[in-house]
Scaffold this motif. Structure first.
Motif, mmCIF file in Angstrom:
data_model
loop_
_atom_site.group_PDB
_atom_site.id
_atom_site.type_symbol
_atom_site.label_atom_id
_atom_site.label_comp_id
_atom_site.label_asym_id
_atom_site.label_seq_id
_atom_site.Cartn_x
_atom_site.Cartn_y
_atom_site.Cartn_z
ATOM 1 N N THR A 431 0.858 -1.188 0.000
ATOM 2 C CA THR A 431 0.000 0.000 0.000
ATOM 3 C C THR A 431 0.895 1.239 0.000
ATOM 4 O O THR A 431 2.111 1.138 0.259
ATOM 5 C CB THR A 431 -0.903 0.041 1.247
ATOM 6 N N PRO A 432 0.336 2.418 -0.241
ATOM 7 C CA PRO A 432 1.153 3.636 -0.191
ATOM 8 C C PRO A 432 1.763 3.902 1.183
ATOM 9 O O PRO A 432 2.732 4.659 1.287
ATOM 10 C CB PRO A 432 0.155 4.741 -0.568
ATOM 11 N N ASP A 433 1.209 3.283 2.222
ATOM 12 C CA ASP A 433 1.743 3.483 3.577
ATOM 13 C C ASP A 433 2.963 2.625 3.872
ATOM 14 O O ASP A 433 3.692 2.881 4.834
ATOM 15 C CB ASP A 433 0.662 3.182 4.617
ATOM 16 N N HIS A 434 3.194 1.587 3.071
ATOM 17 C CA HIS A 434 4.361 0.737 3.296
ATOM 18 C C HIS A 434 5.656 1.519 3.102
ATOM 19 O O HIS A 434 5.686 2.544 2.403
ATOM 20 C CB HIS A 434 4.364 -0.452 2.329
ATOM 21 N N ILE A 435 6.729 1.013 3.691
ATOM 22 C CA ILE A 435 8.073 1.538 3.469
ATOM 23 C C ILE A 435 8.894 0.427 2.828
ATOM 24 O O ILE A 435 9.152 -0.611 3.451
ATOM 25 C CB ILE A 435 8.715 2.017 4.790
ATOM 26 N N LEU A 436 9.244 0.634 1.551
ATOM 27 C CA LEU A 436 10.061 -0.347 0.844
ATOM 28 C C LEU A 436 11.480 -0.290 1.384
ATOM 29 O O LEU A 436 12.055 0.795 1.531
ATOM 30 C CB LEU A 436 10.089 -0.059 -0.652
ATOM 31 N N VAL A 437 12.068 -1.440 1.663
ATOM 32 C CA VAL A 437 13.408 -1.504 2.247
ATOM 33 C C VAL A 437 14.286 -2.427 1.410
ATOM 34 O O VAL A 437 13.915 -3.566 1.125
ATOM 35 C CB VAL A 437 13.356 -2.017 3.705
ATOM 36 N N LEU A 438 15.466 -1.921 1.028
ATOM 37 C CA LEU A 438 16.498 -2.739 0.387
ATOM 38 C C LEU A 438 17.746 -2.677 1.255
ATOM 39 O O LEU A 438 18.205 -1.605 1.619
ATOM 40 C CB LEU A 438 16.828 -2.210 -1.011
ATOM 41 N N ARG A 439 18.287 -3.830 1.583
ATOM 42 C CA ARG A 439 19.504 -3.857 2.395
ATOM 43 C C ARG A 439 20.579 -4.700 1.714
ATOM 44 O O ARG A 439 20.345 -5.298 0.670
ATOM 45 C CB ARG A 439 19.214 -4.375 3.793
ATOM 46 N N ASN A 440 21.749 -4.727 2.331
ATOM 47 C CA ASN A 440 22.933 -5.382 1.750
ATOM 48 C C ASN A 440 23.355 -4.708 0.451
ATOM 49 O O ASN A 440 23.826 -5.355 -0.482
ATOM 50 C CB ASN A 440 22.683 -6.878 1.528
ATOM 51 N N ALA A 441 23.199 -3.391 0.413
ATOM 52 C CA ALA A 441 23.558 -2.615 -0.777
ATOM 53 C C ALA A 441 24.511 -1.470 -0.427
ATOM 54 O O ALA A 441 24.628 -0.509 -1.171
ATOM 55 C CB ALA A 441 22.292 -2.052 -1.431
ATOM 56 N N GLY A 442 25.187 -1.577 0.713
ATOM 57 C CA GLY A 442 26.089 -0.525 1.161
ATOM 58 C C GLY A 442 27.496 -0.687 0.616
ATOM 59 O O GLY A 442 27.719 -1.390 -0.374
ATOM 60 N N PRO A 443 28.497 -0.032 1.237
ATOM 61 C CA PRO A 443 29.864 -0.088 0.724
ATOM 62 C C PRO A 443 30.400 -1.507 0.563
ATOM 63 O O PRO A 443 30.998 -1.836 -0.464
ATOM 64 C CB PRO A 443 30.658 0.693 1.794
ATOM 65 N N LEU A 444 30.171 -2.357 1.555
ATOM 66 C CA LEU A 444 30.611 -3.743 1.455
ATOM 67 C C LEU A 444 29.551 -4.629 0.822
ATOM 68 O O LEU A 444 29.850 -5.534 0.051
ATOM 69 C CB LEU A 444 30.971 -4.283 2.837
ATOM 70 N N GLY A 445 28.313 -4.365 1.128
ATOM 71 C CA GLY A 445 27.242 -5.249 0.679
ATOM 72 C C GLY A 445 26.930 -5.155 -0.786
ATOM 73 O O GLY A 445 26.512 -6.137 -1.400
ATOM 74 N N GLY A 448 30.326 -1.789 -3.117
ATOM 75 C CA GLY A 448 30.613 -0.474 -3.656
ATOM 76 C C GLY A 448 29.509 0.537 -3.471
ATOM 77 O O GLY A 448 29.596 1.650 -3.968
ATOM 78 N N MET A 449 28.420 0.168 -2.813
ATOM 79 C CA MET A 449 27.315 1.090 -2.536
ATOM 80 C C MET A 449 26.695 1.623 -3.835
ATOM 81 O O MET A 449 26.729 2.820 -4.131
ATOM 82 C CB MET A 449 27.808 2.245 -1.664
ATOM 83 N N PRO A 450 26.086 0.755 -4.647
ATOM 84 C CA PRO A 450 25.515 1.177 -5.922
ATOM 85 C C PRO A 450 24.357 2.168 -5.752
ATOM 86 O O PRO A 450 23.804 2.321 -4.655
ATOM 87 C CB PRO A 450 24.998 -0.133 -6.536
ATOM 88 N N GLU A 451 23.992 2.807 -6.845
ATOM 89 C CA GLU A 451 22.881 3.769 -6.836
ATOM 90 C C GLU A 451 21.551 3.040 -7.028
ATOM 91 O O GLU A 451 20.834 3.228 -8.002
ATOM 92 C CB GLU A 451 23.101 4.835 -7.910
ATOM 93 N N ARG A 539 32.238 -10.808 -0.445
ATOM 94 C CA ARG A 539 31.956 -10.636 -1.875
ATOM 95 C C ARG A 539 33.169 -10.992 -2.734
ATOM 96 O O ARG A 539 33.022 -11.389 -3.883
ATOM 97 C CB ARG A 539 31.560 -9.184 -2.155
ATOM 98 N N TYR A 540 34.361 -10.774 -2.192
ATOM 99 C CA TYR A 540 35.589 -10.990 -2.972
ATOM 100 C C TYR A 540 36.572 -11.816 -2.165
ATOM 101 O O TYR A 540 36.663 -11.689 -0.947
ATOM 102 C CB TYR A 540 36.259 -9.647 -3.309
ATOM 103 N N GLU A 541 37.354 -12.633 -2.872
ATOM 104 C CA GLU A 541 38.404 -13.405 -2.234
ATOM 105 C C GLU A 541 39.784 -13.049 -2.765
ATOM 106 O O GLU A 541 40.787 -13.627 -2.335
ATOM 107 C CB GLU A 541 38.139 -14.907 -2.403
ATOM 108 N N ARG A 542 39.862 -12.099 -3.700
ATOM 109 C CA ARG A 542 41.158 -11.708 -4.264
ATOM 110 C C ARG A 542 41.027 -10.327 -4.912
ATOM 111 O O ARG A 542 39.944 -9.780 -5.053
ATOM 112 C CB ARG A 542 41.630 -12.708 -5.322
ATOM 113 N N GLY A 543 42.168 -9.780 -5.312
ATOM 114 C CA GLY A 543 42.205 -8.595 -6.155
ATOM 115 C C GLY A 543 41.770 -7.305 -5.483
ATOM 116 O O GLY A 543 41.731 -7.178 -4.259
ATOM 117 N N TYR A 544 41.433 -6.340 -6.332
ATOM 118 C CA TYR A 544 41.052 -5.016 -5.843
ATOM 119 C C TYR A 544 39.842 -5.095 -4.922
ATOM 120 O O TYR A 544 39.780 -4.390 -3.903
ATOM 121 C CB TYR A 544 40.759 -4.087 -7.030
ATOM 122 N N GLY A 545 38.870 -5.923 -5.266
ATOM 123 C CA GLY A 545 37.682 -6.051 -4.431
ATOM 124 C C GLY A 545 38.015 -6.523 -3.028
ATOM 125 O O GLY A 545 37.419 -6.073 -2.043
ATOM 126 N N TRP A 546 38.989 -7.436 -2.910
ATOM 127 C CA TRP A 546 39.426 -7.907 -1.595
ATOM 128 C C TRP A 546 40.029 -6.754 -0.804
ATOM 129 O O TRP A 546 39.724 -6.563 0.375
ATOM 130 C CB TRP A 546 40.439 -9.037 -1.773
#
Length: 578
Positions: A431-445, A448-451, A539-546
């Motif tokens: 409903t319009p009163d709900h609050i949509l929540v997305l998590r695990n989308a931050g710097p580590l999750g 890179g914290m996508p848009e 998320r990463y086990e090697r390289g720049y991401g690690w």
């Protein structure tokens, strides 16, 4: 202005001047490229760090604009050398250019430090390139001037003016709701981006280019010039001339990037209707300069600075081209004089007050007066509470007023694909009163914290005519986005922040005027949930991401690498030349 430096004290002279085998090799290899000794001898060597690439439309004109910068350097008696850097094409790089902002900052710092250069011109504009270039140049410490790419021309479709991002989201929702078809959508696609240059709404690119100018790191008025305007060419050559003078004056970022400069940038950003991304980037830039800026500095500015730039998405009509014609950033800052530190030094060698003295505003609807703002407080608001103890951010100037104080049940998603599938399902229980929540989308999750923070409106609600609802995440969102989106929740869910403990059906209460956000869950229940929480795999086990995962800071700390901030260790010494 007097010249504190002499030719024999130039940094580049350490490479080229001595009568020894090492320097003879340097001179010989320069001659190998067709240069004569007279071209560099006794002259400042100027690095031009160029973020052009074949896949970065915002910087497409940099392929030739670099020649204009070189022309200016040569006119002023310098020796220009172009040093390409990673381009960070915002639209194409996945999962997000934010993953690589710090890579470009490191690239910039090491290019400057390792080469025989005395000063640097930084060519950027597309979102992350501006803060990255300035962060790297600040850490390197040589005289530096920033050349902004400039906004593209306004879009057009069937006589309707289009704005980057903002209108794309709007018309895509219209298509999802079935109110426009494929043919109309293709017209929007073709008409929204008509020239080289960055987004022409007050998105992150326009925000950060303006902030660079407000900091004093670019020429006066440079950030507002449309990329396709001939004034942009003249600005590029003028920047090339000016950097040579800055080398002789020994005018380094450390003399410009003071606390006063950062407060000027934050206050100017608030008045512009700046992107939420500004918070992360400005904090990171300030800490590179040794200035302890944090979320409280933005909150204080938000309470005293109204939004006076009537530019989408905070405004509803105008774009950056209109802003330029109306007087640009100097015009806007002239209306903030009482709120700014006018004595702050800039790359021009003059103070901010001297730079904007006599600046005018030529359209009072595009750049409003303080007494006639489009929003009575600053563009951004910082919220804190048991859901975001280290803070989160909302852009209240770009969301529906009735949602600035709201309580409703959470509808929680752990990843973007499942959220996207759900909102496209017309049977979703929402409903319009709900609050949509997305998590695990931050710097580590994200990583890179996508848009992803402008969560799509559920198709079911769009078809019912609902245009906005509260959306919450530990992600970022494009500065061109709009709506009641709460972002940058810190600490992020991926590392066990309170957002990780939220469940569908929990009541979330948001009070923007009161600057609070909380989940209506008892401390005892949260403790039980925390005991049952299991950390996700890396998320990463090697390289720049690690490396990124090991050293990235949270959103409220600017998302820089811990080892690049000033307090981590001693400044890097000049390289030994052998």
């Amino acid at each position: 202005m007097s010249k504190p430096k002499s030719p024999d004290s130039l940094r580049s002279a350490r490479w080229f001047a001595p009568d020894d085998l090492r320097s003879s090799t340097h001179r010989s290899r320069a001659m190998q490229m067709g240069y004569a000794a007279s071209e560099w001898s006794g002259k400042p060597v100027i690095a031009i760090i160029n973020t052009w690439s074949d896949i970065n439309p915002c910087h497409a004109h940099f392929k030739t604009r670099v020649d204009d910068v070189k022309r200016g350097v040569l006119q002023a008696g310098g020796f220009p050398i172009e040093l390409p850097a990673i381009s960070l094409a915002e639209i194409f790089v996945k999962p997000t250019t934010m993953l690589y902002r710090n890579m470009l900052a490191m690239d910039t710092e090491e290019l400057i430090r390792s080469h025989p250069v005395d000063g640097v011109v930084l060519m950027g504009g597309c979102d992350k390139t501006t803060p990255a270039l300035l962060m790297g140049a600040t850490s390197a410490g040589l005289p530096a001037i920033y050349v902004p790419a400039g906004p593209m021309l306004r879009g057009n479709w069937q006589g309707t003016v289009l704005g980057s991002g903002s209108d794309v989201w709007k018309y895509w929702d219209e298509r999802r709701a079935g109110r426009i078809g494929k043919t109309e959508w293709e017209g929007v696609e073709a008409g929204v981006a008509r020239s080289h240059g960055t987004c022409m709404t007050m998105g992150t690119a326009a925000t950060m280019m303006a902030i660079a100018e407000a900091l004093g790191m670019s020429l006066t008025g440079a950030s507002s010039i449309p990329a396709a305007d001939v004034n942009h060419i003249r600005m590029c050559s003028a920047s090339g001339r000016r950097i040579v003078e800055m080398v002789w004056e020994d005018l380094t970022p450390a003399k410009i990037l003071t606390r006063d400069a950062f407060e000027n940038a934050i206050r100017t950003g608030m008045a512009m209707g700046c992107s939420t991304n500004a918070i992360i980037h400005v904090i990171a830039q300030a800490r590179r300069a040794g200035i302890p800026i944090d979320l409280d500095d933005f909150e204080k500015a938000s309470r005293i600075i109204p939004v006076i730039a009537n530019i989408r998405p905070s405004g509803d009509t105008y774009l950056m081209e209109d802003f330029f014609y109306a007087g640009g950033l100097p015009g806007l800052m002239s209306r903030l004089k009482d709120k700014l530190h006018l004595g702050a030094l800039t790359v021009t060698g003059r103070t901010l007050g001297e730079n904007i003295d006599g600046a005018g505003v030529f359209n009072d609807d595009v750049i409003r007066t303080i007494d006639n703002p489009i929003y009575n407080e600053g563009a951004l608001a910082v919220l804190k509470g048991n859901l975001a103890p280290d803070g989160c951010v909302i852009k209240p100037s770009a969301c529906a007023p009735h949602l600035r104080k709201h309580s409703g049940p959470a509808l929680v998603f752990d990843d973007y694909p499942s959220m996207k599938a759900a909102v496209d399902n017309e049977d979703l229980d929402v409903t319009p009163d709900h609050i949509l929540v997305l998590r695990n989308a931050g710097p580590l999750g994200g990583p890179g914290m996508p848009e992803w923070g402008m969560l799509p409106m559920p198709k079911k609600l769009l078809k019912a005519g609902v245009k906005d609802m509260l959306r919450l995440s530990d992600a970022r969102m494009s500065g061109t986005s709009y709506g009641a989106c709460i972002l940058h929740v810190a600490p992020e869910a991926y590392i066990g922040g309170p957002l990780a403990l939220l469940k569908t059906g929990d009541i979330v209460s948001v009070d923007v005027p009161g600057r609070s956000i909380r989940m209506e869950v008892s401390d005892e229940e949260l403790a039980r949930r925390r005991a049952a929480w299991t950390p996700p795999p890396p998320r990463y086990e090697r390289g720049y991401g690690w490396m990124f995962a090991k050293h990235i800071r949270q959103a409220n700390d600017g998302c820089d690498f811990d080892f690049l901030e000033t307090q981590f260790g001693a400044p890097v010494a000049e390289p030994v030349i052998y």
